[in-house]
Design an enzyme around this catalytic site. Structure first.
Site, PDB file in Angstrom:
ATOM      1  N   GLY A  61    -112.652 -22.020  79.836  1.00 24.94           N
ATOM      2  CA  GLY A  61    -112.694 -23.463  80.057  1.00 24.94           C
ATOM      3  C   GLY A  61    -113.926 -24.200  79.598  1.00 24.94           C
TER       4      GLY A  61
ATOM      5  N   GLY B 143    -111.966 -19.300  75.338  1.00 26.18           N
ATOM      6  CA  GLY B 143    -111.190 -19.449  74.112  1.00 26.18           C
ATOM      7  C   GLY B 143    -111.890 -20.435  73.197  1.00 26.18           C
TER       8      GLY B 143
ATOM      9  N   TYR C 295    -103.368 -35.333  73.023  1.00 28.40           N
ATOM     10  CA  TYR C 295    -104.384 -35.567  74.068  1.00 28.40           C
ATOM     11  C   TYR C 295    -105.319 -36.725  73.745  1.00 28.40           C
ATOM     12  CZ  TYR C 295    -103.358 -30.507  74.396  1.00 28.40           C
ATOM     13  OH  TYR C 295    -102.769 -29.279  74.451  1.00 28.40           O
TER      14      TYR C 295
ATOM     15  N   CYS D 245     -93.320 -39.494  60.207  1.00 22.03           N
ATOM     16  CA  CYS D 245     -92.692 -40.773  60.528  1.00 22.03           C
ATOM     17  C   CYS D 245     -92.754 -41.091  62.004  1.00 22.03           C
ATOM     18  CB  CYS D 245     -91.256 -40.756  60.040  1.00 22.03           C
ATOM     19  SG  CYS D 245     -91.203 -40.316  58.305  1.00 22.03           S
ATOM     20  N   GLU D 246     -93.919 -41.103  62.571  1.00 18.94           N
ATOM     21  CA  GLU D 246     -94.117 -41.700  63.879  1.00 18.94           C
ATOM     22  C   GLU D 246     -95.541 -42.196  64.028  1.00 18.94           C
ATOM     23  OE1 GLU D 246     -93.821 -39.052  67.331  1.00 18.94           O
ATOM     24  OE2 GLU D 246     -92.625 -37.717  66.078  1.00 18.94           O
TER      25      GLU D 246
ATOM     26  N   TYR E 258    -107.005 -24.189  69.195  1.00 16.81           N
ATOM     27  CA  TYR E 258    -105.808 -25.000  69.470  1.00 16.81           C
ATOM     28  C   TYR E 258    -105.454 -25.891  68.271  1.00 16.81           C
ATOM     29  CZ  TYR E 258    -107.161 -23.306  74.047  1.00 16.81           C
ATOM     30  OH  TYR E 258    -107.535 -22.498  75.090  1.00 16.81           O
TER      31      TYR E 258
HETATM   32  N1  LLP Z   1    -107.518 -18.569  80.654  1.00 16.58           N
HETATM   33  C1  LLP Z   1    -106.395 -19.201  81.001  1.00 16.58           C
HETATM   34  C2  LLP Z   1    -105.582 -18.644  82.088  1.00 16.58           C
HETATM   35  C3  LLP Z   1    -106.005 -20.370  80.317  1.00 16.58           C
HETATM   36  O1  LLP Z   1    -104.892 -20.986  80.681  1.00 16.58           O
HETATM   37  C4  LLP Z   1    -106.807 -20.871  79.276  1.00 16.58           C
HETATM   38  C5  LLP Z   1    -106.431 -22.082  78.534  1.00 16.58           C
HETATM   39  C6  LLP Z   1    -107.978 -20.165  78.928  1.00 16.58           C
HETATM   40  C7  LLP Z   1    -108.310 -19.020  79.648  1.00 16.58           C
HETATM   41  C8  LLP Z   1    -108.881 -20.584  77.824  1.00 16.58           C
HETATM   42  O2  LLP Z   1    -109.458 -21.819  78.043  1.00 16.58           O
HETATM   43  P1  LLP Z   1    -110.590 -22.365  77.047  1.00 16.58           P
HETATM   44  O3  LLP Z   1    -111.809 -21.488  77.212  1.00 16.58           O
HETATM   45  O4  LLP Z   1    -110.065 -22.294  75.665  1.00 16.58           O
HETATM   46  O5  LLP Z   1    -110.826 -23.745  77.481  1.00 16.58           O
HETATM   47  N2  LLP Z   1    -104.190 -26.981  73.952  1.00 16.58           N
HETATM   48  C9  LLP Z   1    -105.265 -27.542  74.734  1.00 16.58           C
HETATM   49  C10 LLP Z   1    -105.973 -26.504  75.579  1.00 16.58           C
HETATM   50  C11 LLP Z   1    -105.071 -25.755  76.517  1.00 16.58           C
HETATM   51  C12 LLP Z   1    -105.762 -24.689  77.306  1.00 16.58           C
HETATM   52  C13 LLP Z   1    -104.806 -23.861  78.071  1.00 16.58           C
HETATM   53  N3  LLP Z   1    -105.374 -22.774  78.784  1.00 16.58           N
HETATM   54  C14 LLP Z   1    -106.213 -28.277  73.802  1.00 16.58           C
HETATM   55  O6  LLP Z   1    -105.973 -28.313  72.614  1.00 16.58           O
HETATM   56  O7  LLP Z   1    -107.202 -28.857  74.260  1.00 16.58           O
END
Ligand code: LLP
Length: 421
Positions: A242, A280, A321, A346-347, A375
């Site tokens: 996160g 991530g 987002y 087309c949006e 992502y």
């Molecule tokens: N662990 C779990 C259980 C998760 O659901 C997630 C992300 C992570 C770890 C990794 O989180 P990070 O370190 O990447 O923040 N598509 C969205 C982000 C969705 C994240 C979902 N879960 C975007 O583009 O901002």
């Protein structure tokens, strides 16, 4: 810090000239810098190295970028993987991540996915509901296996991030409300094929405040002590991922890995348990760009539009987002303009930037969407029958296509007319 720098008047990824690369692979394309992701992983790994029992596991959240070369790069550095589907599990294994470093998260794992995890012999399942406890017990029993699980709690904290990527609120679909944990642990412990040994939490993504994470971690510690007092043996605590990354060069960056690690050190002082992390975005976000060519510019009633050849299907974050990605000219310009940057789809939602002050790029110029390594490609679709764009990995002066552009003909070949047509 990233390795996308202007050198001799053109943006480079490490030692590779992005304009020259565009000529070879065509636009749009994603480009990843292995040095950047290696650096981010190492910085994070080293920052948390001594915490918990002194042997933390950093499990890369595969969802952020599941490309095989990305996973293999991280696997070499000792990364584990946090997977959320059978597909991600297969990728992590194919990339060389040992099963002993794989954790399987997700609110709706199917029986087939659970079975694949049991067969692979992964380290841990992060179970998210009472129903899943019973399902996994059944699947493990059928295979004659005993598996270690952590239970993901819903810590009921407000992560103060975008609503669509917040996962820790009391009403989120994730985890088991923390008040029900003692009962859930007892339920799991009663199954001979399950060994409940851990707790997990993940409160949201692109976090820019550490206090909510600290609250969640302290809750995990309190619960772990309570469970130990009730006779359970806790081995591991997974504090999720996160941590946010800087998306805008003109704004203060979110807390650094060092700030984050200092907070975790405070919140976990004296913990005997192994810590697990699931970062991530902070590993790969700034390690990738999306390179696109300006098709044309046009004047609306009051707006100056820059139409690029990338679209929302390639990089969904701005339309989904309202996310900000810096858009920089690959050959920097001194002239500035105010423009709305859009793709060809087309949006109206196919907008990357609204009335933004930026370099005055024109038809034929290349632009780079920065911080697109997390992502980005993984959320792409073929909407408007647009092919998925290639992904290129750079290492020093070398580059390689690590995911092919799928061709329109190949996409069409997946369809068939129904027999009556
Ligand atoms: N662990 C779990 C259980 C998760 O659901 C997630 C992300 C992570 C770890 C990794 O989180 P990070 O370190 O990447 O923040 N598509 C969205 C982000 C969705 C994240 C979902 N879960 C975007 O583009 O901002």
């Amino acid at each position: 810090m990233d390795h996308f720098q202007i050198r001799d008047g053109v943006m480079h990824a490490e030692d590779v000239n992005l304009a020259a690369l565009a000529k070879q692979v065509g636009t749009p394309f994603y480009c990843y810098s292995s040095a950047t992701m290696e650096r981010h992983f190492t910085v994070f790994r080293d920052a948390v190295a001594g915490l918990g029992d002194g042997n933390p596991l950093v499990a890369f959240a595969v969802k952020a970028n599941p490309n095989l070369a990305v996973l293999a790069t991280l696997a070499r550095l000792g990364a584990g993987a946090d997977v959320v589907s059978g597909g991600e599990l297969a990728r992590a294994l194919a990339a060389g991540m040992p099963a002993s470093r794989i954790v399987f998260s997700g609110v709706g794992k199917t029986r087939a996915e659970l079975a694949a995890g049991v067969e692979a012999g992964i380290l841990q399942f992060n179970v998210e509901s009472e129903a899943e406890i019973d399902m996994l017990a059944e699947v493990a029993a059928a295979k004659g296996a005993t598996v270690e699980i952590a239970i993901r709690i819903n810590p009921a904290v407000d992560p103060k991030t975008h609503g669509k990527i917040s996962t820790g609120g009391a009403d989120a679909k994730f985890g088991i409300p923390w008040e029900r944990l003692p009962a859930a642990f007892a339920q799991a412990a009663a199954h001979p094929n399950l060994r409940p040994v851990g707790l997990a939490a993940h409160i949201g993504s692109q976090l820019t405040k550490l206090e909510p994470v600290e609250d969640a971690i302290r809750k995990l510690g309190d619960l772990a002590r309570q469970l130990e007092a009730a006779g359970h043996q806790i081995k591991r605590i997974d504090v999720g991922g996160g941590l946010g990354v800087p998306y805008r060069r003109d704004q203060a960056p979110p807390p650094s890995p060092a700030d984050y690690a200092a907070m975790v050190a405070r919140a976990t002082e004296g913990w005997p348990w192994r810590l697990m992390f699931e970062p991530g975005r902070m590993i790969v976000g700034n390690a990738g760009v999306l390179v696109s060519e300006v098709i044309l510019t046009k004047e609306g009633a009051s707006k100056h539009f820059i139409v690029v050849d990338a679209a929302m299907n390639d990089l969904l974050r701005p339309s989904l987002y309202n996310a900000w990605h810096d858009i920089l000219a690959v050959h920097p310009k001194t002239a500035r303009t105010r423009a709305t940057v859009v793709g060809p789809i087309c949006e109206t939602g196919d907008t990357f930037a609204e009335d933004r002050e930026m370099e005055d790029v024109a038809a034929g110029d290349l632009v780079a969407f920065m911080t697109a390594g997390a992502y980005g490609a993984t959320m792409a679709s073929t909407y408007n029958s647009r092919p998925l764009v290639p992904e290129v990995m750079v290492k020093g002066a070398e580059w390689a296509i690590v995911s092919q552009r799928n061709q329109p003909a190949a996409m069409l070949a997946l369809d068939a007319k129904a027999p009556w047509l």
